[in-house]
Design a protein around this motif. Structure first.
Motif, PDB file in Angstrom:
ATOM      1  N   GLY A 247       7.667  11.819  11.172  1.00  0.00           N
ATOM      2  CA  GLY A 247       7.147  10.870  12.160  1.00  0.00           C
ATOM      3  C   GLY A 247       6.180   9.944  11.458  1.00  0.00           C
ATOM      4  O   GLY A 247       6.265   9.727  10.254  1.00  0.00           O
TER       5      GLY A 247
ATOM      6  N   LYS B  36       8.285  -1.071  -2.014  1.00  0.00           N
ATOM      7  CA  LYS B  36       7.674  -0.320  -0.908  1.00  0.00           C
ATOM      8  C   LYS B  36       8.748   0.316  -0.014  1.00  0.00           C
ATOM      9  O   LYS B  36       8.694   1.499   0.317  1.00  0.00           O
TER      10      LYS B  36
ATOM     11  N   CYS C 141       5.037   4.891   9.431  1.00  0.00           N
ATOM     12  CA  CYS C 141       5.767   4.217   8.338  1.00  0.00           C
ATOM     13  C   CYS C 141       7.246   4.578   8.254  1.00  0.00           C
ATOM     14  O   CYS C 141       8.101   3.713   8.411  1.00  0.00           O
ATOM     15  N   PHE C 142       7.544   5.848   7.984  1.00  0.00           N
ATOM     16  CA  PHE C 142       8.939   6.202   7.687  1.00  0.00           C
ATOM     17  C   PHE C 142       9.919   5.732   8.780  1.00  0.00           C
ATOM     18  O   PHE C 142      10.897   5.049   8.466  1.00  0.00           O
TER      19      PHE C 142
ATOM     20  N   LEU D  69      -0.498   4.426   1.153  1.00  0.00           N
ATOM     21  CA  LEU D  69      -1.546   5.311   1.658  1.00  0.00           C
ATOM     22  C   LEU D  69      -0.951   6.336   2.610  1.00  0.00           C
ATOM     23  O   LEU D  69      -0.307   5.967   3.588  1.00  0.00           O
TER      24      LEU D  69
ATOM     25  N   ARG E  11       7.167  24.116  10.346  1.00  0.00           N
ATOM     26  CA  ARG E  11       6.503  23.544   9.170  1.00  0.00           C
ATOM     27  C   ARG E  11       6.208  24.595   8.108  1.00  0.00           C
ATOM     28  O   ARG E  11       5.550  24.317   7.113  1.00  0.00           O
TER      29      ARG E  11
ATOM     30  N   ASN F 209       9.610   4.457   0.425  1.00  0.00           N
ATOM     31  CA  ASN F 209       9.574   5.198   1.689  1.00  0.00           C
ATOM     32  C   ASN F 209      10.953   5.713   2.095  1.00  0.00           C
ATOM     33  O   ASN F 209      11.082   6.836   2.595  1.00  0.00           O
TER      34      ASN F 209
ATOM     35  N   GLU G 173      -1.568   8.997   5.508  1.00  0.00           N
ATOM     36  CA  GLU G 173      -2.619   9.317   6.463  1.00  0.00           C
ATOM     37  C   GLU G 173      -3.150  10.709   6.137  1.00  0.00           C
ATOM     38  O   GLU G 173      -2.395  11.609   5.788  1.00  0.00           O
TER      39      GLU G 173
ATOM     40  N   LEU H 204      11.943   8.827   0.106  1.00  0.00           N
ATOM     41  CA  LEU H 204      11.253  10.034   0.587  1.00  0.00           C
ATOM     42  C   LEU H 204      11.877  10.501   1.903  1.00  0.00           C
ATOM     43  O   LEU H 204      12.183  11.684   2.083  1.00  0.00           O
TER      44      LEU H 204
ATOM     45  N   GLU I  79       0.856  -1.208   0.000  1.00  0.00           N
ATOM     46  CA  GLU I  79       0.000   0.000   0.000  1.00  0.00           C
ATOM     47  C   GLU I  79       0.880   1.243   0.000  1.00  0.00           C
ATOM     48  O   GLU I  79       2.011   1.206   0.492  1.00  0.00           O
TER      49      GLU I  79
ATOM     50  N   PHE J 126       1.485  13.607  14.113  1.00  0.00           N
ATOM     51  CA  PHE J 126       2.751  13.654  13.359  1.00  0.00           C
ATOM     52  C   PHE J 126       2.641  14.512  12.111  1.00  0.00           C
ATOM     53  O   PHE J 126       3.633  14.961  11.556  1.00  0.00           O
TER      54      PHE J 126
ATOM     55  N   GLY K 257      11.448  17.240  11.392  1.00  0.00           N
ATOM     56  CA  GLY K 257      11.658  15.809  11.194  1.00  0.00           C
ATOM     57  C   GLY K 257      10.373  15.061  10.908  1.00  0.00           C
ATOM     58  O   GLY K 257       9.291  15.545  11.178  1.00  0.00           O
TER      59      GLY K 257
HETATM   60  C1  UDX Z   1       4.026   7.756   4.214  1.00  0.00           C
HETATM   61  C2  UDX Z   1       4.163   7.630   2.679  1.00  0.00           C
HETATM   62  O1  UDX Z   1       4.069   8.921   2.103  1.00  0.00           O
HETATM   63  C3  UDX Z   1       3.137   6.669   2.125  1.00  0.00           C
HETATM   64  O2  UDX Z   1       3.324   6.516   0.731  1.00  0.00           O
HETATM   65  C4  UDX Z   1       3.365   5.337   2.849  1.00  0.00           C
HETATM   66  O3  UDX Z   1       2.667   4.290   2.343  1.00  0.00           O
HETATM   67  C5  UDX Z   1       3.117   5.521   4.339  1.00  0.00           C
HETATM   68  O4  UDX Z   1       4.084   6.473   4.804  1.00  0.00           O
HETATM   69  P1  UDX Z   1       2.498   9.134   5.886  1.00  0.00           P
HETATM   70  O5  UDX Z   1       3.370   8.564   6.970  1.00  0.00           O
HETATM   71  O6  UDX Z   1       1.027   9.117   6.069  1.00  0.00           O
HETATM   72  O7  UDX Z   1       2.783   8.375   4.486  1.00  0.00           O
HETATM   73  O8  UDX Z   1       2.895  10.648   5.696  1.00  0.00           O
HETATM   74  P2  UDX Z   1       3.728  11.614   4.768  1.00  0.00           P
HETATM   75  O9  UDX Z   1       2.808  12.671   4.298  1.00  0.00           O
HETATM   76  O10 UDX Z   1       4.530  10.926   3.747  1.00  0.00           O
HETATM   77  O11 UDX Z   1       4.682  12.285   5.856  1.00  0.00           O
HETATM   78  C6  UDX Z   1       5.514  11.525   6.733  1.00  0.00           C
HETATM   79  C7  UDX Z   1       6.194  12.429   7.722  1.00  0.00           C
HETATM   80  O12 UDX Z   1       7.194  13.214   7.094  1.00  0.00           O
HETATM   81  C8  UDX Z   1       5.275  13.434   8.415  1.00  0.00           C
HETATM   82  O13 UDX Z   1       5.674  13.532   9.764  1.00  0.00           O
HETATM   83  C9  UDX Z   1       5.552  14.726   7.691  1.00  0.00           C
HETATM   84  O14 UDX Z   1       5.247  15.853   8.463  1.00  0.00           O
HETATM   85  C10 UDX Z   1       7.035  14.580   7.465  1.00  0.00           C
HETATM   86  N1  UDX Z   1       7.610  15.389   6.399  1.00  0.00           N
HETATM   87  C11 UDX Z   1       7.179  15.274   5.128  1.00  0.00           C
HETATM   88  C12 UDX Z   1       8.656  16.232   6.716  1.00  0.00           C
HETATM   89  O15 UDX Z   1       9.078  16.326   7.865  1.00  0.00           O
HETATM   90  N2  UDX Z   1       9.237  16.960   5.732  1.00  0.00           N
HETATM   91  C13 UDX Z   1       8.848  16.853   4.469  1.00  0.00           C
HETATM   92  O16 UDX Z   1       9.480  17.505   3.644  1.00  0.00           O
HETATM   93  C14 UDX Z   1       7.769  16.019   4.137  1.00  0.00           C
END
Ligand code: UDX
Length: 446
Positions: free
Chosen positions: A275, A209, A278-279, A158, A425, A213, A160, A216, A156, A336, A273
């Motif tokens: 949170g 997958k 997933c990441f 997805l 942010r 992640n 949040e 990113l 997936e 997060f 940072g």
């Molecule tokens: C992520 C992936 O994007 C998604 O494809 C995967 O399947 C699940 O994990 P998600 O954890 O919901 O999704 O959030 P995402 O919008 O990607 O952001 C993750 C974190 O990174 C958040 O805490 C966000 O605030 C942070 N973030 C994002 C940063 O700190 N800086 C950025 O430049 C972008």
């Protein structure tokens, strides 16, 4: 298609409802009977944009139901999707106990069923989990061989806060397969989806997958490292630096004389940072996995190390305010990121832990996440959770905005000329009329 989904958490429930919306008959299984009862009464156990409405629609259409056991299934299923959690243990290793338990139960179930059923993993799992680990359990428990049942992996993607949209309008669908019948079933299942489909073996699907992640997360940590450097140098705004970078045609090509502005450029923002569920866990899991395979995994280590230090970078910036200990601080945003009540690995946790003894008082607010947050950091003398944040602006000297809920923009209607605004942010324009605007990656020295 008749489908059972094991696990009615975030991924399981969203997947189940979206597949039901596409006219499949879906049964979501969860061991927690309270969750099952609530889902069947139209009450989801977490917040997600559009979820209440989607659940109500699918219950009414009678395509969807939650059950507490696979044994209670009331339809002849062709496909079982495993969508249970794969959390990190204390060392960062992936914990496969829920996958193991689900696979054992499914193995017993397919033993009793004569027709061919495909088992597909949706949970994020390390390469070879599907084709070696899960396959072995299924074969042991069912006394059948791959081919008598089917096996595949369909990760997936997805996010949040926009998970329903992400499921219904994906960038791509990855179909990992171990037998032809499963490949055909998944192709049929996703045939209404008008996007690219990548058809590979299960271990490739699993690595897609993680790589997605980790790439990113890597870019977030890289932008944070340069933001920290820009702050140290002074009189540089990291946003200008990133704008310069973003005009490189390899990031941002031109078509018919116009920049394409790919989504990644809007996504990437230096700050306190990443949170979420997933990441952090995925980067740690792949780091440990690679190390066990004899690799150094230096990039994965650095992604985590930079990210772990980022909340402290923000606190350092705040400590430059004179007499911080005499000031009250209003924190807006605990989850997060905005549009979710999920606080897992939220930078707000570390930031509040590091700040609470350095300031006079913290008032903390989030539109959806206060309840979850107090389970991790309960209210205390110096930390009060507040529902109506607008009533606390005047009483606070510092306003710290930790995620981007739309409603926080109302802050612009207040007289902030005596307030410090900390905006990691970048929710507000840096020229906002405040006593001092502070953020990661921007240090305007005079
Ligand atoms: C992520 C992936 O994007 C998604 O494809 C995967 O399947 C699940 O994990 P998600 O954890 O919901 O999704 O959030 P995402 O919008 O990607 O952001 C993750 C974190 O990174 C958040 O805490 C966000 O605030 C942070 N973030 C994002 C940063 O700190 N800086 C950025 O430049 C972008």
């Amino acid at each position: 298609m008749n489908i059972a989904i094991i696990g009615s958490g975030y991924v399981g429930l969203i997947t189940g409802l979206c597949l039901s919306k596409q006219n499949n008959i879906v049964r979501c299984i969860d061991l927690n009977t309270q969750i099952v009862e609530n889902i069947n009464n139209g009450i989801p156990h977490f917040f997600e944009e559009g979820l209440n409405e989607l659940l109500a629609d699918e219950l009414e259409a009678k395509r969807f139901k939650a059950l507490s056991s696979l044994e209670n299934i009331d339809i002849e299923i062709e496909l079982i999707i495993i969508a249970v959690g794969t959390p990190s243990d204390n060392s960062g290793d992936i914990d496969l106990s829920y996958i193991e338990e689900a696979s054992k139960n499914i193995g017993k179930f397919i033993k009793k069923n004569k027709h061919h059923i495909s088992i597909v993993i949706k949970s994020t799992v390390l390469p070879t989990t599907t084709d070696l680990f899960v396959r072995q359990i299924l074969e042991d428990e069912s006394s059948k061989k791959l081919g008598d049942f089917g096996l595949g992996m369909n990760p997936e993607f997805l996010r949040e806060g926009s998970a329903i949209k992400d499921f219904l309008y994906p960038d791509r669908v990855v179909i990992g397969w171990e037998d032809k019948k499963t490949k055909e079933r998944l192709e049929k299942l996703y045939s209404p989806w008008d996007c690219e489909k990548i058809i590979v073996n299960s271990r490739t699907a699993e690595l897609i997958k993680y790589t997605n992640n980790c790439f990113l997360a890597l870019q977030i940590s890289a932008s944070n490292e340069f933001a920290n450097l820009a702050y140290k140098i002074g009189n540089i705004d990291i946003e200008d630096v990133m704008s310069g970078l973003n005009l490189d045609k390899r990031w941002n090509p031109k078509k018919n004389g116009k920049r394409l502005n790919p989504g990644i450029l809007n996504y990437l923002k230096s700050g306190c940072g990443f949170g979420g569920s997933c990441f952090p866990k995925d980067v740690k899991a792949i780091r440990n996995y690679g190390i066990k395979k004899g690799l150094k995994m230096e990039m994965a280590r650095s992604i985590i190390n930079i990210n772990n230090r980022q909340p402290a970078e923000l606190v350092k910036i705040m400590e430059e305010i004179d007499n911080l200990e005499k000031l009250s601080i209003l924190i807006l945003g605990l989850s997060f990121k905005e549009n979710t009540d999920d606080i897992r690995e939220s930078p707000a946790i570390q930031i509040i832990k590091q700040l609470r003894n350095k300031v006079k008082k913290i008032f903390a607010h989030d539109p959806m996440a206060i309840e979850n947050f107090t389970l991790v950091i309960p209210p205390q003398k110096k930390l009060e959770y507040v529902k109506n944040w607008e009533n606390f602006v005047t009483r606070s000297d510092v306003i710290l905005v930790l995620n981007g809920w739309k409603n926080f923009k109302k802050l612009e209607n207040f007289d902030l000329r005596k307030k410090y605004l900390i905006d990691p942010r970048r929710v507000f324009n840096k020229s906002i009329n405040v006593k001092k605007y502070l953020t990661i990656g921007l240090n305007n020295k005079s």
